[in-house]
Motif scaffolding. Structure first.
Motif, PDB file in Angstrom:
ATOM      1  N   LEU A  82       2.702 -13.476  -9.761  1.00  0.00           N
ATOM      2  CA  LEU A  82       2.148 -12.038 -10.349  1.00  0.00           C
ATOM      3  C   LEU A  82       2.668 -11.737 -11.906  1.00  0.00           C
ATOM      4  O   LEU A  82       1.802 -11.499 -12.605  1.00  0.00           O
ATOM      5  CB  LEU A  82       2.582 -10.729  -9.630  1.00  0.00           C
ATOM      6  N   ARG A  86       0.114 -11.560 -15.131  1.00  0.00           N
ATOM      7  CA  ARG A  86       0.356 -10.608 -16.059  1.00  0.00           C
ATOM      8  C   ARG A  86       0.323 -11.372 -17.428  1.00  0.00           C
ATOM      9  O   ARG A  86      -0.279 -10.765 -18.558  1.00  0.00           O
ATOM     10  CB  ARG A  86       1.361  -9.765 -15.564  1.00  0.00           C
ATOM     11  N   GLU A  99      -5.859  -4.398 -16.092  1.00  0.00           N
ATOM     12  CA  GLU A  99      -5.427  -3.470 -14.930  1.00  0.00           C
ATOM     13  C   GLU A  99      -6.103  -3.531 -13.550  1.00  0.00           C
ATOM     14  O   GLU A  99      -5.692  -3.548 -12.419  1.00  0.00           O
ATOM     15  CB  GLU A  99      -5.615  -2.236 -15.239  1.00  0.00           C
ATOM     16  N   GLU A 100      -7.559  -3.922 -13.619  1.00  0.00           N
ATOM     17  CA  GLU A 100      -8.296  -4.085 -12.747  1.00  0.00           C
ATOM     18  C   GLU A 100      -7.951  -5.500 -11.981  1.00  0.00           C
ATOM     19  O   GLU A 100      -8.101  -5.728 -10.672  1.00  0.00           O
ATOM     20  CB  GLU A 100      -9.980  -4.216 -13.051  1.00  0.00           C
ATOM     21  N   LEU A 102      -5.226  -6.920 -11.996  1.00  0.00           N
ATOM     22  CA  LEU A 102      -3.938  -7.074 -11.450  1.00  0.00           C
ATOM     23  C   LEU A 102      -4.108  -6.161 -10.063  1.00  0.00           C
ATOM     24  O   LEU A 102      -3.411  -6.581  -9.083  1.00  0.00           O
ATOM     25  CB  LEU A 102      -2.948  -6.155 -12.317  1.00  0.00           C
ATOM     26  N   ALA A 103      -4.966  -5.209 -10.058  1.00  0.00           N
ATOM     27  CA  ALA A 103      -5.190  -4.273  -8.927  1.00  0.00           C
ATOM     28  C   ALA A 103      -5.880  -5.076  -7.779  1.00  0.00           C
ATOM     29  O   ALA A 103      -5.537  -5.321  -6.453  1.00  0.00           O
ATOM     30  CB  ALA A 103      -5.913  -3.090  -9.147  1.00  0.00           C
ATOM     31  N   GLN A 106      -2.768  -7.009  -5.389  1.00  0.00           N
ATOM     32  CA  GLN A 106      -1.681  -6.021  -4.901  1.00  0.00           C
ATOM     33  C   GLN A 106      -0.805  -6.802  -3.852  1.00  0.00           C
ATOM     34  O   GLN A 106       0.242  -6.615  -3.986  1.00  0.00           O
ATOM     35  CB  GLN A 106      -2.400  -4.730  -4.283  1.00  0.00           C
ATOM     36  N   SER A 107      -1.514  -7.412  -3.017  1.00  0.00           N
ATOM     37  CA  SER A 107      -0.809  -8.135  -1.726  1.00  0.00           C
ATOM     38  C   SER A 107      -0.650  -9.519  -1.977  1.00  0.00           C
ATOM     39  O   SER A 107      -1.364 -10.024  -2.841  1.00  0.00           O
ATOM     40  CB  SER A 107      -1.545  -7.809  -0.507  1.00  0.00           C
ATOM     41  N   ASP A 110      -3.880 -11.272  -1.537  1.00  0.00           N
ATOM     42  CA  ASP A 110      -4.825 -11.086  -2.521  1.00  0.00           C
ATOM     43  C   ASP A 110      -4.524 -12.092  -3.706  1.00  0.00           C
ATOM     44  O   ASP A 110      -5.427 -12.675  -4.233  1.00  0.00           O
ATOM     45  CB  ASP A 110      -4.923  -9.744  -2.904  1.00  0.00           C
ATOM     46  N   LEU A 111      -3.338 -12.025  -4.005  1.00  0.00           N
ATOM     47  CA  LEU A 111      -2.635 -12.901  -5.126  1.00  0.00           C
ATOM     48  C   LEU A 111      -3.057 -14.218  -4.809  1.00  0.00           C
ATOM     49  O   LEU A 111      -3.591 -15.093  -5.669  1.00  0.00           O
ATOM     50  CB  LEU A 111      -1.249 -12.644  -5.315  1.00  0.00           C
TER      51      LEU A 111
END
Length: 190
Positions: A82, A86, A99-100, A102-103, A106-107, A110-111
């Protein structure tokens, strides 16, 4: 196509690596193997060490150690992946898009859904020629040009998350982006 010699199976070769063949570039590669770290997805392994050479036992042990790592180890690596995401998004996205994206990660599931594993390389560093490193080359959605590699000393100590390369920076280079210090031992309990 010229015949590439197969490894002599009478020598010390774990059954996982029975498909080992010498490549034109001098490396030794296998057919894709299921990798528990990636939920059983099959990836080819390539070894710098010659199976008849003195570095083979350590290289094979590092690869087998990596193959023993599962989903729990992958989840422990997630914060570093993560951070790489970033770091890279800061250069290519405006704040809102970053931000979208990265959102959407979240889990850990998902990453990692945004990371496509490509291959596993086992080699040594010029700084520590006797120590095998496992380089896991991937192609994440946020860095499609250079990709991302996980660098695991001895197959289980995460030391870097960096662009795909065969170069392993010195562990003393504290300015290097992606350095994991101290190394994260993925065999230890979390």
């Amino acid at each position: 196509m010229p015949h590439r010699p197969k490894y002599n199976l009478s020598m010390d070769l774990h059954p996982h690596f029975a498909s080992l063949e010498r490549q034109e570039d001098g490396w030794w590669a296998t057919e894709p193997l299921p990798v528990p770290f990636f939920g059983g997805e099959a990836l080819p392994f390539a070894f710098e060490a010659d199976p008849a050479g003195e570095k083979w036992a350590q290289a094979q042990a590092a690869a087998l150690t990596f193959l023993s790592l599962g989903q729990q180890a992958r989840e422990r690596v997630s914060p570093f992946v993560l951070s790489d995401m970033r770091f890279n998004l800061e250069y290519v996205c405006d704040e809102e898009e970053m931000e979208e994206r990265l959102a959407a990660a979240q889990s850990p599931e998902d990453l990692w859904a945004q990371v496509t594993p490509r291959e596993v390389l086992v080699c040594s560093s010029s700084n520590e020629p006797e120590v095998p490193y496992v380089l896991v080359h991937t192609l994440p959605t946020w860095e499609e040009e250079h990709g991302m590699q996980l660098v695991l000393r001895l197959g289980h100590q995460l030391v870097y998350v960096m662009p795909n390369d065969l170069y392993i920076p010195a562990l003393t280079d504290t300015e290097q982006h992606g350095l994991v210090s101290p190394p994260l031992d993925l065999l230890a309990s979390s």
